[in-house]
Design an enzyme around this catalytic site. Structure first.
Site, PDB file in Angstrom:
ATOM      1  N   CYS A 131      63.999  57.839   9.696  1.00 20.02           N
ATOM      2  CA  CYS A 131      62.481  57.445   9.533  1.00 20.02           C
ATOM      3  C   CYS A 131      61.992  58.632   9.090  1.00 20.02           C
ATOM      4  O   CYS A 131      61.454  59.277  10.164  1.00 20.02           O
ATOM      5  CB  CYS A 131      62.035  56.524  10.696  1.00 20.02           C
ATOM      6  SG  CYS A 131      60.352  56.117  10.004  1.00 20.02           S
ATOM      7  N   CYS A 134      58.049  58.246  10.313  1.00 17.17           N
ATOM      8  CA  CYS A 134      58.006  58.570  11.621  1.00 17.17           C
ATOM      9  C   CYS A 134      58.171  59.903  12.118  1.00 17.17           C
ATOM     10  O   CYS A 134      57.419  60.533  12.926  1.00 17.17           O
ATOM     11  CB  CYS A 134      59.164  57.603  12.568  1.00 17.17           C
ATOM     12  SG  CYS A 134      59.502  55.909  11.934  1.00 17.17           S
ATOM     13  N   ASP A 135      59.106  60.591  11.532  1.00 21.70           N
ATOM     14  CA  ASP A 135      59.429  61.842  12.238  1.00 21.70           C
ATOM     15  C   ASP A 135      59.208  63.062  11.252  1.00 21.70           C
ATOM     16  O   ASP A 135      59.377  64.217  11.997  1.00 21.70           O
ATOM     17  CB  ASP A 135      60.978  62.000  12.509  1.00 21.70           C
ATOM     18  CG  ASP A 135      61.248  60.907  13.601  1.00 21.70           C
ATOM     19  OD1 ASP A 135      60.185  60.366  14.455  1.00 21.70           O
ATOM     20  OD2 ASP A 135      62.392  60.181  13.470  1.00 21.70           O
TER      21      ASP A 135
END
Ligand code: NAP
Length: 311
Positions: A131, A134-135
């Site tokens: 992701c 997300c990261d």
């Protein structure tokens, strides 16, 4: 006894929830551990009709969630691990509790695939992820790698150039399968360096267990070399979340549920929507469309059931 349970809270599940709630069926949505499905981990969605400037995936999901809630849908984070259907008796195991329902809509989506290499489980969250949204921001001014050649890999590579010093796009062939517009963005971005005909054979964690690089093999020459990267973003597709239904509903060899007449399963009252049964289109709008169809079919099924009981 619930009237309608919807398993999954991605685009398909939430659209089914909006329709079922508006039909006064008071649906219960079992969201699972990754509420919002795949859209909640994407960036800008540019092809959802009605949003000419695009809309962020998480915002689109939030809007749908609020829309469903407004009409009376109820939500629970419970995860479905088992399922049974006999005659018109349908139930799902949700967090160790059997929940009975008159109609069920399975919209449990699909989960990101990983490469299946050593140390994978340990490295997830330590420089290995699926992701970018997300990261990505954790990896500022360091080199990172993206694996894959589809729209996800192209989109994630482009997104990651906001943070990383360099993005290596590692693909097993010499051609991307991503759509033309996504490919053009990749090739126009100086920070992205494609590495063609190449696979990762080994993750190289440092002594603290954080990703520090990968071993690469050129599939044409078999030559190997190591590439230092701080994070590997895997974007090689998804597997359907159908473990609870294996051996009970029809699946294809890859585990995707098989829907008859668009959204029907072999069990009366059990309907299927979204990526859990779609290995072809996998688009937010097709998932939403099948979620809508599943809710309409569930409503018809319930009113037939009621009429047959009244007779
Ligand atoms: P995908 O289209 O299935 O592409 C997966 C990629 O990973 C392929 O390039 C494949 O290589 C590669 N791959 C698969 N298994 C591999 C392995 N074990 N090792 C190395 N490489 C491997 O998946 P996706 O990119 O996630 O896209 C899924 C769907 O969502 C598509 O329909 C796509 O159009 C859609 N999508 C749309 C958008 C958008 O429009 N904004 C964004 C993301 C996704 P090969 O090419 O050699 O098969």
């Amino acid at each position: 006894m619930e009237k309608v349970i919807i398993v999954g809270s991605g685009c398909a599940g939430l659209t089914a929830a909006i329709y079922a709630a508006r039909a006064n069926l008071n649906p219960l949505v079992l969201e699972g551990r990754q509420p919002g499905g795949q859209l909640s981990t994407t960036t800008l969605v540019e092809n959802f009709p009605g949003f000419s400037e695009g809309i962020d995936g998480p915002q689109l999901i939030l809007n749908m969630h609020q829309q469903a809630e407004k009409f009376g849908a109820r939500f629970s984070y419970a995860e479905v691990t088992d399922y049974e259907a006999r005659n018109d008796h349908i139930r799902v195991m949700a967090d160790d509790e059997w929940l009975e329902t008159q109609a069920l809509i399975i919209a449990s989506g699909a989960s990101a695939r990983y490469l299946g290499l050593d140390d994978e489980e340990k490295l997830i969250g330590h420089g290995l992820t699926s992701c970018a949204t997300c990261d990505g921001a954790f990896y500022k001014n360091v080199p990172v790698a993206v694996v894959g050649g589809g729209d996800s890999a192209a989109e994630e590579s482009t997104f990651l150039t906001r943070f990383a010093s360099k993005v290596y796009l590692i693909h097993r062939r010499d051609q991307l399968r991503a759509s033309k517009i996504m490919q053009e963005r990749v090739f126009a971005n100086k920070k992205i360096e494609p590495i063609w005909n190449t696979v990762i054979t080994k993750y190289l964690p440092d002594e603290k267990g954080e990703m520090s690089g990968v071993r690469l093999r050129n599939v044409k020459t078999n030559e190997e070399h190591d590439l230092p990267v701080a994070c590997v973003f895997v974007a090689i597709g998804h597997d359907p979340n159908t473990r609870a239904y294996q051996g009970k509903l029809e699946t294809d060899p890859d585990g995707y549920l098989i829907a008859r007449k668009l959204v029907e399963s072999k069990h009366p009252g059990v309907f299927i929507a979204g990526d859990v049964a779609d290995r072809v289109y996998k688009q937010a709008v097709t998932a939403a469309g099948s979620g809508c169809a599943a809710a309409i079919e569930a409503e018809r099924y319930l009113s037939d059931l009621e009429n047959s009981k009244a007779d």
